[in-house]
Design a protein around this motif. Structure first.
Motif, mmCIF file in Angstrom:
data_model
loop_
_atom_site.group_PDB
_atom_site.id
_atom_site.type_symbol
_atom_site.label_atom_id
_atom_site.label_comp_id
_atom_site.label_asym_id
_atom_site.label_seq_id
_atom_site.Cartn_x
_atom_site.Cartn_y
_atom_site.Cartn_z
ATOM 1 N N GLY A 46 45.310 44.229 47.981
ATOM 2 C CA GLY A 46 44.950 43.542 46.166
ATOM 3 C C GLY A 46 46.326 44.606 45.633
ATOM 4 O O GLY A 46 45.948 45.108 44.080
ATOM 5 N N GLN A 58 42.804 38.145 44.754
ATOM 6 C CA GLN A 58 42.805 37.553 45.319
ATOM 7 C C GLN A 58 42.555 36.678 46.218
ATOM 8 O O GLN A 58 41.061 36.955 46.440
ATOM 9 N N LEU A 93 49.861 44.789 50.165
ATOM 10 C CA LEU A 93 49.862 43.905 49.098
ATOM 11 C C LEU A 93 48.287 42.605 49.163
ATOM 12 O O LEU A 93 47.485 41.607 48.948
ATOM 13 N N TYR A 135 58.436 41.507 45.021
ATOM 14 C CA TYR A 135 59.051 40.743 44.019
ATOM 15 C C TYR A 135 60.128 41.338 44.082
ATOM 16 O O TYR A 135 61.112 40.328 43.898
ATOM 17 N N LYS A 151 59.455 39.073 35.956
ATOM 18 C CA LYS A 151 58.829 39.499 36.620
ATOM 19 C C LYS A 151 57.376 40.020 35.896
ATOM 20 O O LYS A 151 56.256 40.422 36.125
ATOM 21 N N PHE A 159 53.181 44.149 45.200
ATOM 22 C CA PHE A 159 53.359 42.734 45.380
ATOM 23 C C PHE A 159 54.789 43.056 43.881
ATOM 24 O O PHE A 159 55.935 42.307 44.096
ATOM 25 N N GLY A 160 54.787 44.122 42.523
ATOM 26 C CA GLY A 160 56.285 44.270 42.324
ATOM 27 C C GLY A 160 57.271 44.724 43.215
ATOM 28 O O GLY A 160 58.284 44.436 43.193
ATOM 29 N N ILE A 215 48.508 38.202 37.783
ATOM 30 C CA ILE A 215 47.721 39.026 38.829
ATOM 31 C C ILE A 215 46.987 39.505 38.299
ATOM 32 O O ILE A 215 45.324 39.526 39.146
ATOM 33 N N LEU A 256 54.291 37.687 35.326
ATOM 34 C CA LEU A 256 53.713 38.082 36.982
ATOM 35 C C LEU A 256 53.443 38.711 37.174
ATOM 36 O O LEU A 256 51.880 38.950 37.039
ATOM 37 N N MET A 257 53.254 40.059 36.444
ATOM 38 C CA MET A 257 52.683 41.181 37.114
ATOM 39 C C MET A 257 50.886 40.823 35.620
ATOM 40 O O MET A 257 50.017 41.910 36.581
ATOM 41 N N GLU A 283 48.917 45.844 42.842
ATOM 42 C CA GLU A 283 50.044 45.061 42.355
ATOM 43 C C GLU A 283 51.372 45.933 42.379
ATOM 44 O O GLU A 283 51.986 45.306 42.088
ATOM 45 N N LYS A 284 50.916 46.936 42.997
ATOM 46 C CA LYS A 284 52.519 48.068 43.327
ATOM 47 C C LYS A 284 53.038 47.628 44.191
ATOM 48 O O LYS A 284 54.591 47.034 44.260
#
Lengths: 185, 277
Positions: A15, B77, A12, A24, B65, A20-21, B72, B68-69, A17-18
């Motif tokens: 960077g 960041q 994360l 989540y 979700k 992050f998912g 981002i 959000l995805m 995104e996977k």
């Protein structure tokens, strides 16, 4: 599990995104439960949840493992943001009706709570006076001093009850984890 | 630092409940880095909160979700790299080694400040005590000083007198006269040291009986048939001060007992001692 989590966090921070998912999926319902408990408003809670996850995304590199787990870090982001919002809302409501405002931030009913471990809100199992302290300190964001003034009890009592409540929670969770292990094996 | 006491103070519980001031928060974070016991207690409490929050989890409505995805993708960041590269920017990155070092320094500084503060407060308190004691002593010592100073003055004066007496007594010109008691006072004795060239005399009056209340001895010189007042004798004094006697035709010295303060003419009925010169 810790190692897996560490890897996810590192990804994360780089960077992913996977990652992050996945984070989540892992934490959103807990964080949502917390936010909802604090602001007691579905729409507002969903907005705040999104906002907090954006913060998690942006500030991931600021996470300091020496201060606690990644989950605790996210909890703090959500709690702080929700309490800020609660105060804002309360200020607006105070002009209209102080009593209504106080009633509306009472903990939610069971209907919206989906209990993962099959138990109701554990806070409810604490002695009433400890529940109140946890409620003021953790969910309303009062300081100990404010809590002592609001409830008209000595500051020392607030501290003692907070300590007892946390100890109680620690004990309760040992039992819950045991039950959970028994159920899932 | 009593770790057990610190843990039992309830500060860690307050910390995990978010009910601490910024200063207390930093303190707990600092302490937990130094003492493993405090860190363990902190982790345990955090785990309790985590478990609790897990127990009140609520399913998030679907769709959030995906939103959000999407979001981002367009949100950069906060990167430690960009922060470190920008030399003018305020360094906020927690992970860079210099920051870690700085934070350790800061932690050490905080501890130093706390310890120094404690020491200073203790010192301040004892200093205040000392000041109070000193003030007390000073008052005492001031009065003692005054006493001592008076005593010293007295002693110095006495010493000066004694030196002078010694000079008079040991001088070649000085003659010693034994004053004998009269018929009325056969036991009375006194001595006169008379330096005729300097016209100085010394009196040793120890052999006189203690005067009655309200009375005082008076010394006379008899010169040319006339008594000359040489003054009264100090009641307590063993030796009199040197007395300057400026008379001609000196015939005798005499001591009478007179009323307090002395008389203009000697009361011959109370003549104690006399000596012809």
């Amino acid at each position: 599990m810790d190692n897996q989590a560490d890897v996810l966090i590192k990804e994360l921070q780089q960077g992913s995104e996977k990652a992050f998912g996945l984070l989540y999926d892992q934490y959103s319902s807990s964080l949502y439960g917390l936010i909802l408990k604090i602001v007691a408003d579905d729409g507002l809670a969903q907005d705040l949840l999104q906002e907090c996850f954006i913060t998690v995304w942006k500030k991931a590199s600021l996470y300091d493992p020496s201060k606690g787990s990644f989950f605790t870090w996210m909890l703090n982001i959500c709690r702080n943001r929700s309490i800020d919002e609660l105060r804002k809302v309360n200020r607006q409501r105070t002009h209209l009706d102080q009593i209504v405002a106080t009633n509306e931030i009472s903990p939610l009913g069971d209907a919206t709570n989906v209990d993962a471990i099959g138990l109701n809100d554990i806070i409810d199992k604490l002695p009433k006076e400890q529940q109140v302290i946890i409620d003021y300190l953790y969910f309303r964001g009062y300081t100990q001093k404010e809590t002592s003034e609001e409830l008209n009890i000595p500051l020392g009592t607030v501290k003692t009850r907070a300590r007892y409540a946390l100890n109680e929670l620690k004990n309760v969770f040992v039992i819950i984890v045991l039950i959970w292990i028994l159920k899932n094996t | 630092m009593d770790i057990k006491e610190y843990i039992e103070s309830g500060i860690i519980e307050s910390y995990v409940l978010g009910a601490v001031s910024d200063q207390e928060r930093r303190e707990v974070e600092c302490m937990s880095k130094i003492y493993p016991e405090i860190e363990a207690e902190l982790r345990l409490n955090q785990a309790s909160i985590e478990s609790y929050v897990k127990s009140i989890q609520v399913d998030v409505p679907t769709g959030i979700k995906d939103q959000l995805m999407d979001q981002i993708k367009s949100i950069p960041q906060d990167s430690k790299l960009t922060i470190v590269k920008n030399e003018n920017a305020e360094v906020k990155d927690d992970n860079s080694s210099s920051i870690v070092f700085m934070r350790r320094v800061a932690a050490a500084a905080v501890i130093l400040v706390l310890v120094t503060g404690g020491v200073l407060i203790t010192q301040y308190n004892s200093n205040q005590n000392l000041k109070a004691k000193y003030a007390e002593l000073e008052i005492n010592s001031n009065s003692q000083k005054a006493e001592l100073s008076d005593e010293l003055k007295g002693l110095t004066a006495t010493l000066d007198e004694m030196v002078l007496r010694e000079q008079i007594i040991s001088s070649k010109q000085t003659k010693e006269y034994q004053m004998d008691g009269t018929a009325n006072q056969p036991d009375a004795r006194a001595k006169v040291y008379w330096n005729a060239s300097e016209k100085n005399l010394l009196l040793s009056s120890m052999g006189l009986p203690a005067p009655e209340e309200g009375k005082q001895y008076q010394l006379w010189a008899i010169a040319g048939g006339v008594p000359v007042d040489l003054g009264v004798l100090d009641k307590k004094r063993v030796f009199s001060k040197p007395i300057s006697v400026d008379v001609n035709n000196l015939q005798a010295f005499a001591i009478t007992l007179e009323k307090d303060g002395g008389s203009e003419t000697p009361n011959l009925e109370e003549l104690y001692v006399i000596v012809n010169v």
